[in-house]
Write an enzyme that holds these catalytic residues in place. Structure first.
Site, PDB file in Angstrom:
ATOM      1  N   LYS A 130      89.743  49.020  45.516  1.00 42.63           N
ATOM      2  CA  LYS A 130      90.176  48.442  44.333  1.00 42.63           C
ATOM      3  C   LYS A 130      91.005  49.630  43.808  1.00 42.63           C
ATOM      4  CE  LYS A 130      87.377  50.868  41.316  1.00 42.63           C
ATOM      5  NZ  LYS A 130      87.908  51.674  40.369  1.00 42.63           N
ATOM      6  N   VAL A 177      86.834  59.271  49.535  1.00 43.24           N
ATOM      7  CA  VAL A 177      85.658  59.523  48.881  1.00 43.24           C
ATOM      8  C   VAL A 177      86.114  60.116  47.614  1.00 43.24           C
ATOM      9  CG1 VAL A 177      83.559  60.988  48.880  1.00 43.24           C
ATOM     10  CG2 VAL A 177      84.221  59.708  51.230  1.00 43.24           C
ATOM     11  N   ALA A 178      85.272  59.768  46.598  1.00 43.92           N
ATOM     12  CA  ALA A 178      85.552  60.475  45.135  1.00 43.92           C
ATOM     13  C   ALA A 178      86.897  60.074  44.736  1.00 43.92           C
ATOM     14  CB  ALA A 178      84.988  61.857  45.143  1.00 43.92           C
ATOM     15  N   GLY A 236      88.195  57.272  42.995  1.00 46.71           N
ATOM     16  CA  GLY A 236      88.400  56.319  42.026  1.00 46.71           C
ATOM     17  C   GLY A 236      88.967  54.863  42.622  1.00 46.71           C
ATOM     18  N   ALA A 267      86.379  53.187  44.412  1.00 47.07           N
ATOM     19  CA  ALA A 267      85.226  52.604  44.710  1.00 47.07           C
ATOM     20  C   ALA A 267      84.757  52.283  46.041  1.00 47.07           C
ATOM     21  CB  ALA A 267      85.252  50.847  44.048  1.00 47.07           C
ATOM     22  N   GLY A 268      84.839  53.368  46.907  1.00 46.28           N
ATOM     23  CA  GLY A 268      84.511  53.428  48.223  1.00 46.28           C
ATOM     24  C   GLY A 268      83.067  53.460  48.361  1.00 46.28           C
ATOM     25  N   GLY A 269      82.340  54.305  47.682  1.00 47.17           N
ATOM     26  CA  GLY A 269      80.990  53.911  47.670  1.00 47.17           C
ATOM     27  C   GLY A 269      80.415  52.726  47.304  1.00 47.17           C
ATOM     28  N   ALA A 320      81.929  49.782  47.641  1.00 46.67           N
ATOM     29  CA  ALA A 320      82.406  48.997  48.911  1.00 46.67           C
ATOM     30  C   ALA A 320      81.569  49.060  49.951  1.00 46.67           C
ATOM     31  CB  ALA A 320      83.727  49.511  49.321  1.00 46.67           C
ATOM     32  N   ASP A 323      80.757  48.990  39.583  1.00 48.48           N
ATOM     33  CA  ASP A 323      81.891  48.613  40.386  1.00 48.48           C
ATOM     34  C   ASP A 323      81.434  47.760  41.703  1.00 48.48           C
ATOM     35  OD1 ASP A 323      83.724  49.712  38.855  1.00 48.48           O
ATOM     36  OD2 ASP A 323      84.183  51.436  40.143  1.00 48.48           O
TER      37      ASP A 323
HETATM   38  P1  ATP Z   1      84.414  54.679  41.731  1.00 47.32           P
HETATM   39  O1  ATP Z   1      85.918  54.384  42.006  1.00 47.32           O
HETATM   40  O2  ATP Z   1      83.612  53.714  41.818  1.00 47.32           O
HETATM   41  O3  ATP Z   1      84.324  55.311  40.427  1.00 47.32           O
HETATM   42  P2  ATP Z   1      84.852  56.791  43.536  1.00 47.32           P
HETATM   43  O4  ATP Z   1      85.609  55.826  44.688  1.00 47.32           O
HETATM   44  O5  ATP Z   1      85.642  57.667  42.838  1.00 47.32           O
HETATM   45  O6  ATP Z   1      84.083  55.526  42.672  1.00 47.32           O
HETATM   46  P3  ATP Z   1      83.216  57.331  45.816  1.00 47.32           P
HETATM   47  O7  ATP Z   1      83.849  57.461  46.796  1.00 47.32           O
HETATM   48  O8  ATP Z   1      82.269  55.989  45.436  1.00 47.32           O
HETATM   49  O9  ATP Z   1      83.730  57.604  44.439  1.00 47.32           O
HETATM   50  O10 ATP Z   1      81.850  58.583  46.071  1.00 47.32           O
HETATM   51  C1  ATP Z   1      81.427  59.126  44.515  1.00 47.32           C
HETATM   52  C2  ATP Z   1      80.316  60.170  45.040  1.00 47.32           C
HETATM   53  O11 ATP Z   1      79.141  59.186  45.582  1.00 47.32           O
HETATM   54  C3  ATP Z   1      80.496  60.654  46.499  1.00 47.32           C
HETATM   55  O12 ATP Z   1      80.924  61.890  45.866  1.00 47.32           O
HETATM   56  C4  ATP Z   1      79.190  60.761  47.113  1.00 47.32           C
HETATM   57  O13 ATP Z   1      78.148  61.885  46.689  1.00 47.32           O
HETATM   58  C5  ATP Z   1      78.645  59.619  46.494  1.00 47.32           C
HETATM   59  N1  ATP Z   1      78.261  58.508  47.651  1.00 47.32           N
HETATM   60  C6  ATP Z   1      77.261  57.793  47.596  1.00 47.32           C
HETATM   61  N2  ATP Z   1      77.321  56.665  48.565  1.00 47.32           N
HETATM   62  C7  ATP Z   1      78.491  56.734  48.952  1.00 47.32           C
HETATM   63  C8  ATP Z   1      79.168  56.040  50.187  1.00 47.32           C
HETATM   64  N3  ATP Z   1      78.915  55.422  50.839  1.00 47.32           N
HETATM   65  N4  ATP Z   1      80.571  56.687  50.370  1.00 47.32           N
HETATM   66  C9  ATP Z   1      81.307  57.459  49.633  1.00 47.32           C
HETATM   67  N5  ATP Z   1      80.403  58.225  48.726  1.00 47.32           N
HETATM   68  C10 ATP Z   1      79.336  58.103  48.666  1.00 47.32           C
END
Ligand code: ATP
Length: 300
Positions: free
Chosen positions: A10, A97-98, A100, A102-104, A106, A138
């Site tokens: 997203k 990953v991390a 912003g 919403a990969g986790g 998802a 999210d």
């Molecule tokens: P958001 O946009 O929802 O704030 P994000 O995209 O910035 O999230 P994510 O990729 O969701 O961040 O990951 C944040 C942290 O969550 C990672 O550093 C990791 O330690 C943890 N995590 C837990 N499950 C997952 C997953 N399935 N994939 C990635 N990271 C995960």
């Protein structure tokens, strides 16, 4: 037998953040758009209990224990139905990953849908959304996709009409940013200031409904952007490079550090993507349209 679910990333076209609540959360007015960058979660029966594996460029940063949102989703669904979470969840990870995006979240939504189909638990849409909201702010949007206004912590969703496809370029940064750290920086920067309650922008909702990229570019906003830039000042260079290459607007995606560039069409997306790659200000660059549907079970 196995079930694969595809789930989009997203971008927040508006992220209005209120003052910290007594429980530490912030009230948000969060306009989500699902974009065509996807993780795939495959659920397969496993005799040895819950197991998580992950592949993809960022796989090394993904926890493979019970803190993974996909694992938490499977355990929550199993508890809800009184069954064992005997499942192998494999995540094919394309969402940074991390970042912003919403990969986790998802993966959490994908695991819920995949396990529900694998186990034949037939969970209602409302129950799935409630389980998603327990997993994270999210996660409900990852399930529904499209475009939606999120209020509360962002988890109370109202679907939005979108009158066309918007074209985006995303620049992934060399390192991640922790969402809680960005909110803490938001609080620090706002100390002593009167922070208004978050409200969705009507001109922005109109721009989405009309499918008008110029009007959307003029109305996007992200209250977390100053905090993300404060923690990661190099992002200013990436934003400037995309603007100079002709993006209609440039903003930090959610809590960052991924930066998002709205462009007029698919050709402009290629031009801006090429310029961002050449700028040396980011790790990778991707193009994606939005809105796209939410978590979807793939056939066969
Ligand atoms: P958001 O946009 O929802 O704030 P994000 O995209 O910035 O999230 P994510 O990729 O969701 O961040 O990951 C944040 C942290 O969550 C990672 O550093 C990791 O330690 C943890 N995590 C837990 N499950 C997952 C997953 N399935 N994939 C990635 N990271 C995960």
């Amino acid at each position: 037998m196995s079930v694969t679910v595809r789930v989009p990333a997203k971008v927040n076209v508006q992220l209005a953040v209120g003052a910290a609540r007594p429980d530490g959360f912030h009230d948000l007015a969060n306009v989500f758009l699902a974009v065509g960058l996807y993780d795939e979660v495959t659920a397969t029966p496993s005799a040895g209990g819950l197991r998580i594996t992950c592949e993809g460029p960022d796989a090394g940063q993904v926890p493979l224990d019970r803190t993974n949102l996909a694992a938490r989703a499977a355990l929550a669904l199993a508890e809800r139905h009184g069954c064992d979470a005997d499942v192998h969840l494999h995540i094919a990870k394309d969402i940074p990953v991390a970042g912003g995006m919403a990969g986790g979240s998802a993966d959490g939504a994908g695991a819920l849908l995949a396990c529900d189909a694998l186990w034949g638990t037939g969970t209602s849409r409302d129950d799935l959304l409630a389980l998603c909201a327990d997993l994270g702010s999210d996660v409900p949007f990852s399930l529904v996709g499209g475009a939606a206004l999120g209020t509360g912590r962002g988890e109370k969703l109202t679907p939005l009409e979108v009158g066309g496809t918007f074209h985006w370029v995303f620049a992934m940064a060399a390192r991640g940013l922790s969402t809680p750290a960005v909110f803490r920086e938001f609080d620090r920067l706002g100390e002593g200031r009167d922070i208004p309650g978050p409200v969705a922008s009507q001109p922005l909702l109109d721009a989405l409904a009309e499918g008008d990229p110029d009007a959307l570019a003029a109305t996007v906003s992200n209250d977390l952007q100053p905090a993300a830039l404060s923690l990661f000042p190099e992002l200013a260079g990436t934003l400037a490079a995309g603007r100079a290459a002709g993006a209609l607007t440039a903003l930090v995606s959610g809590s960052g550090p991924t930066t998002a560039f709205l462009v007029r069409d698919a050709d402009a997306a290629d031009t801006v993507a090429e310029a961002l790659r050449a700028s040396g200000t980011c790790r990778t660059v991707r193009t994606a349209p939005g809105p796209v549907p939410g978590a979807t079970v793939l056939d066969g």
